[in-house]
Design an enzyme around this catalytic site. Sequence first.
Site, PDB file in Angstrom:
ATOM      1  N   LYS A   1      24.738 -15.689-167.668  1.00  0.00           N
ATOM      2  CA  LYS A   1      24.146 -16.949-167.215  1.00  0.00           C
ATOM      3  C   LYS A   1      22.776 -17.087-167.860  1.00  0.00           C
ATOM      4  O   LYS A   1      22.266 -16.106-168.431  1.00  0.00           O
ATOM      5  CB  LYS A   1      24.077 -17.014-165.699  1.00  0.00           C
ATOM      6  CG  LYS A   1      23.131 -16.022-165.065  1.00  0.00           C
ATOM      7  CD  LYS A   1      23.156 -16.292-163.582  1.00  0.00           C
ATOM      8  CE  LYS A   1      22.061 -15.635-162.831  1.00  0.00           C
ATOM      9  NZ  LYS A   1      21.987 -16.028-161.464  1.00  0.00           N
TER      10      LYS A   1
ATOM     11  N   ASN B   1      29.034 -13.471-151.834  1.00  0.00           N
ATOM     12  CA  ASN B   1      29.426 -13.520-153.245  1.00  0.00           C
ATOM     13  C   ASN B   1      30.844 -14.061-153.404  1.00  0.00           C
ATOM     14  O   ASN B   1      31.131 -14.800-154.341  1.00  0.00           O
ATOM     15  CB  ASN B   1      29.315 -12.130-153.888  1.00  0.00           C
ATOM     16  CG  ASN B   1      27.889 -11.860-154.369  1.00  0.00           C
ATOM     17  OD1 ASN B   1      27.033 -12.730-154.276  1.00  0.00           O
ATOM     18  ND2 ASN B   1      27.648 -10.676-154.880  1.00  0.00           N
TER      19      ASN B   1
ATOM     20  N   GLU C   1      21.041  -7.205-150.736  1.00  0.00           N
ATOM     21  CA  GLU C   1      20.129  -8.040-151.513  1.00  0.00           C
ATOM     22  C   GLU C   1      20.867  -9.275-152.020  1.00  0.00           C
ATOM     23  O   GLU C   1      21.960  -9.170-152.561  1.00  0.00           O
ATOM     24  CB  GLU C   1      19.581  -7.224-152.693  1.00  0.00           C
ATOM     25  CG  GLU C   1      18.607  -7.981-153.557  1.00  0.00           C
ATOM     26  CD  GLU C   1      17.522  -8.658-152.725  1.00  0.00           C
ATOM     27  OE1 GLU C   1      16.807  -7.974-151.979  1.00  0.00           O
ATOM     28  OE2 GLU C   1      17.403  -9.904-152.803  1.00  0.00           O
ATOM     29  N   PHE C   2      20.244 -10.449-151.849  1.00  0.00           N
ATOM     30  CA  PHE C   2      20.905 -11.700-152.231  1.00  0.00           C
ATOM     31  C   PHE C   2      20.252 -12.358-153.443  1.00  0.00           C
ATOM     32  O   PHE C   2      20.550 -13.507-153.755  1.00  0.00           O
ATOM     33  CB  PHE C   2      20.896 -12.674-151.043  1.00  0.00           C
ATOM     34  CG  PHE C   2      21.699 -12.177-149.866  1.00  0.00           C
ATOM     35  CD1 PHE C   2      23.070 -12.378-149.803  1.00  0.00           C
ATOM     36  CD2 PHE C   2      21.087 -11.478-148.834  1.00  0.00           C
ATOM     37  CE1 PHE C   2      23.820 -11.906-148.725  1.00  0.00           C
ATOM     38  CE2 PHE C   2      21.823 -11.007-147.749  1.00  0.00           C
ATOM     39  CZ  PHE C   2      23.196 -11.220-147.702  1.00  0.00           C
ATOM     40  N   LEU C   3      19.340 -11.648-154.119  1.00  0.00           N
ATOM     41  CA  LEU C   3      18.648 -12.296-155.245  1.00  0.00           C
ATOM     42  C   LEU C   3      19.618 -12.664-156.355  1.00  0.00           C
ATOM     43  O   LEU C   3      20.685 -12.063-156.500  1.00  0.00           O
ATOM     44  CB  LEU C   3      17.532 -11.399-155.786  1.00  0.00           C
ATOM     45  CG  LEU C   3      17.864 -10.020-156.378  1.00  0.00           C
ATOM     46  CD1 LEU C   3      18.470 -10.109-157.763  1.00  0.00           C
ATOM     47  CD2 LEU C   3      16.622  -9.169-156.420  1.00  0.00           C
ATOM     48  N   LYS C   4      19.209 -13.695-157.146  1.00  0.00           N
ATOM     49  CA  LYS C   4      19.989 -14.108-158.315  1.00  0.00           C
ATOM     50  C   LYS C   4      19.243 -13.666-159.556  1.00  0.00           C
ATOM     51  O   LYS C   4      18.038 -13.911-159.654  1.00  0.00           O
ATOM     52  CB  LYS C   4      20.106 -15.635-158.417  1.00  0.00           C
ATOM     53  CG  LYS C   4      20.692 -16.338-157.243  1.00  0.00           C
ATOM     54  CD  LYS C   4      20.773 -17.843-157.504  1.00  0.00           C
ATOM     55  CE  LYS C   4      19.435 -18.573-157.464  1.00  0.00           C
ATOM     56  NZ  LYS C   4      18.748 -18.610-156.174  1.00  0.00           N
TER      57      LYS C   4
ATOM     58  N   VAL D   1      17.877  -4.951-159.546  1.00  0.00           N
ATOM     59  CA  VAL D   1      17.485  -5.094-158.139  1.00  0.00           C
ATOM     60  C   VAL D   1      16.285  -4.204-157.809  1.00  0.00           C
ATOM     61  O   VAL D   1      15.267  -4.671-157.304  1.00  0.00           O
ATOM     62  CB  VAL D   1      18.682  -4.773-157.208  1.00  0.00           C
ATOM     63  CG1 VAL D   1      18.239  -4.628-155.763  1.00  0.00           C
ATOM     64  CG2 VAL D   1      19.722  -5.875-157.316  1.00  0.00           C
TER      65      VAL D   1
ATOM     66  N   GLY E   1      33.421 -24.451-165.608  1.00  0.00           N
ATOM     67  CA  GLY E   1      32.922 -23.823-166.830  1.00  0.00           C
ATOM     68  C   GLY E   1      33.927 -22.866-167.422  1.00  0.00           C
ATOM     69  O   GLY E   1      35.144 -23.093-167.327  1.00  0.00           O
TER      70      GLY E   1
ATOM     71  N   CYS F   1      27.979  -8.751-160.530  1.00  0.00           N
ATOM     72  CA  CYS F   1      28.258  -8.819-159.087  1.00  0.00           C
ATOM     73  C   CYS F   1      29.562  -9.519-158.716  1.00  0.00           C
ATOM     74  O   CYS F   1      30.436  -8.897-158.113  1.00  0.00           O
ATOM     75  CB  CYS F   1      27.078  -9.477-158.375  1.00  0.00           C
ATOM     76  SG  CYS F   1      25.602  -8.466-158.453  1.00  0.00           S
TER      77      CYS F   1
HETATM   78  P1  NAD Z   1      21.493  -1.490-162.525  1.00  0.00           P
HETATM   79  O1  NAD Z   1      22.653  -0.824-163.167  1.00  0.00           O
HETATM   80  O2  NAD Z   1      20.722  -2.522-163.283  1.00  0.00           O
HETATM   81  O3  NAD Z   1      20.440  -0.381-162.066  1.00  0.00           O
HETATM   82  C1  NAD Z   1      20.763   0.797-161.403  1.00  0.00           C
HETATM   83  C2  NAD Z   1      19.685   1.828-161.734  1.00  0.00           C
HETATM   84  O4  NAD Z   1      19.868   2.962-160.889  1.00  0.00           O
HETATM   85  C3  NAD Z   1      19.721   2.348-163.164  1.00  0.00           C
HETATM   86  O5  NAD Z   1      18.447   2.237-163.742  1.00  0.00           O
HETATM   87  C4  NAD Z   1      20.137   3.835-163.002  1.00  0.00           C
HETATM   88  O6  NAD Z   1      19.570   4.663-163.998  1.00  0.00           O
HETATM   89  C5  NAD Z   1      19.579   4.143-161.634  1.00  0.00           C
HETATM   90  N1  NAD Z   1      20.208   5.272-160.938  1.00  0.00           N
HETATM   91  C6  NAD Z   1      21.517   5.522-160.725  1.00  0.00           C
HETATM   92  N2  NAD Z   1      21.671   6.643-159.996  1.00  0.00           N
HETATM   93  C7  NAD Z   1      20.427   7.117-159.721  1.00  0.00           C
HETATM   94  C8  NAD Z   1      19.923   8.216-158.988  1.00  0.00           C
HETATM   95  N3  NAD Z   1      20.737   9.078-158.377  1.00  0.00           N
HETATM   96  N4  NAD Z   1      18.591   8.398-158.929  1.00  0.00           N
HETATM   97  C9  NAD Z   1      17.754   7.529-159.540  1.00  0.00           C
HETATM   98  N5  NAD Z   1      18.171   6.452-160.240  1.00  0.00           N
HETATM   99  C10 NAD Z   1      19.489   6.242-160.327  1.00  0.00           C
HETATM  100  O7  NAD Z   1      22.047  -2.096-161.176  1.00  0.00           O
HETATM  101  P2  NAD Z   1      21.560  -3.446-160.422  1.00  0.00           P
HETATM  102  O8  NAD Z   1      22.091  -4.643-161.123  1.00  0.00           O
HETATM  103  O9  NAD Z   1      20.108  -3.336-160.140  1.00  0.00           O
HETATM  104  O10 NAD Z   1      22.390  -3.312-159.060  1.00  0.00           O
HETATM  105  C11 NAD Z   1      22.083  -2.334-158.092  1.00  0.00           C
HETATM  106  C12 NAD Z   1      22.858  -2.641-156.823  1.00  0.00           C
HETATM  107  O11 NAD Z   1      22.430  -3.916-156.289  1.00  0.00           O
HETATM  108  C13 NAD Z   1      24.369  -2.796-157.028  1.00  0.00           C
HETATM  109  O12 NAD Z   1      25.016  -2.313-155.896  1.00  0.00           O
HETATM  110  C14 NAD Z   1      24.574  -4.288-157.141  1.00  0.00           C
HETATM  111  O13 NAD Z   1      25.869  -4.681-156.773  1.00  0.00           O
HETATM  112  C15 NAD Z   1      23.540  -4.796-156.161  1.00  0.00           C
HETATM  113  N6  NAD Z   1      23.055  -6.167-156.438  1.00  0.00           N
HETATM  114  C16 NAD Z   1      22.837  -6.561-157.705  1.00  0.00           C
HETATM  115  C17 NAD Z   1      22.346  -7.846-157.935  1.00  0.00           C
HETATM  116  C18 NAD Z   1      22.104  -8.339-159.342  1.00  0.00           C
HETATM  117  O14 NAD Z   1      21.903  -9.536-159.507  1.00  0.00           O
HETATM  118  N7  NAD Z   1      22.096  -7.481-160.343  1.00  0.00           N
HETATM  119  C19 NAD Z   1      22.078  -8.703-156.862  1.00  0.00           C
HETATM  120  C20 NAD Z   1      22.281  -8.232-155.576  1.00  0.00           C
HETATM  121  C21 NAD Z   1      22.767  -6.954-155.361  1.00  0.00           C
END
Ligand code: NAD
Length: 432
Positions: free
Chosen positions: A321, A209, A149-152, A11, A254, A261
């Site tokens: 996916k 979600n 955030e709603f991205l896929k 994200v 599936g 998420c």
């Molecule tokens: P991720 O695990 O890919 O990335 C999180 C990043 O944060 C990591 O690089 C980590 O090193 C860093 N981090 C953690 N603590 C930190 C700190 N104190 N200072 C600096 N960096 C720090 O997670 P993600 O998939 O990007 O998801 C992030 C959030 O967004 C989650 O809450 C998730 O539920 C939400 N979200 C994810 C998606 C998705 O498709 N992945 C979509 C919408 C929302």
Amino acid sequence: MKIAVVGTGYVGLVVGACLAETGNDVTCVDKDEAKVRGLRRGKIPIYEPGLEELVKRGKTEGRLTFTTKLADAVKASQVIFIAVGTPQGEDGSADLQHVLGAARDVARAMDGYRVIVNKSTVPVGTAGRVRDVVRAETKHPFSVVSNPEFLKQGAAVDDFMKPDRVVIGAEDTRGAEIMVALHKPFTRTGAPIMVMDCASAELSKYASNAILATRISFMNEVANVCELFGADVDLVRQAVGSDRRIGSSFLFPGVGYGGSCFPKDVKALVRFSAEKKYDFKILQAVEAVNEQQKRSVVGKIEKRLGPLKGKTIAIWGLAFKPKTDDMREAPAIVIVKALLDKGATVQVFDPEAMKVARGIFGNDVTYCTKSYEALRGADALVIVTEWHEFREPDFERMRKLMKAPVIFDGRNLYDPKQITTHGFTYYSVGRS
Ligand code: NAD
């Protein structure tokens, strides 16, 4: 605007790169030094279509920088996005230690007014907790905003650049107005920017979600009933989806949903509802159906092949996916581990997730660099992820490579009638 994004994961990196693309000066912060070093050299740690070009352009034009120094980024920015992980805690609740830790560090570095934005998916009430943490650490004014955030994954850049809607939960007009201005360039085609209270914004993300996960589990159950009665779930899906009240998306059966998420967000919504003594029955069933569905293909394989000890199984697709390398909570993990437990030899291929897979399966499986290589000597092929390249394979070549021409298709990629003309025994989901 001058922006800091804390967390450069799936994200944070997309948010940072897209905000830089519209002319903002963005500093991306991560505590992972190796990741930051790589990003500075232009190395993108994840596979996400279109992201590499965007990061490159932002870097070249000097609008996108990377650092481990959160305090410097906070001092240089007006808006700070917190986009760190909110993993599932032991009891199913969202673990907020990274969010609250980041909020505390942001507060300690503030030297004037800031907008602190919760981009991470966080339970209802988290904006208030962030506010309290920040207030305890600084005398400077600030606004806390919930901006889920709603991205896929797999279409993340496109989704951020052209969102269906932007949700802004705000406690005051100052923070709300800054966020609305920041998002105007992404909503020129008419997508609404919805300003609301923080609790509603936080719940909107979980509800979105959860309803998507519900549709998947629902259709998986419909598919299971189709199998019992000899009905065809594809026909049922089309008939159901043609109803405009229902719509045709997210009706594909599936091998169950996965990813970082849906599983954790469904569990967290059940959990924080329970804290208010609300028993979210539908979502508990959604989760139970999903667990069962991930394992059902293994049952079908055993029914066909008998004991799996000494059998070789090919797997096409490991990522949760297509168009991502992410294997967090991927159904493939459950399926491969179950096959290994039952004594099978497993040969795997995924176009993007092989590196990630090595970290999960170690030396327990054979990693193949080409899809066809995985088929050599296989007693059956299991299709777990619907990558485009699996849709029109050379069936003749497949049949020659495999020991037995048997396919368990967890994604219904092929026409059952057509595939039998190629000499395959074919099992799919909800179709006879
Ligand atoms: P991720 O695990 O890919 O990335 C999180 C990043 O944060 C990591 O690089 C980590 O090193 C860093 N981090 C953690 N603590 C930190 C700190 N104190 N200072 C600096 N960096 C720090 O997670 P993600 O998939 O990007 O998801 C992030 C959030 O967004 C989650 O809450 C998730 O539920 C939400 N979200 C994810 C998606 C998705 O498709 N992945 C979509 C919408 C929302």
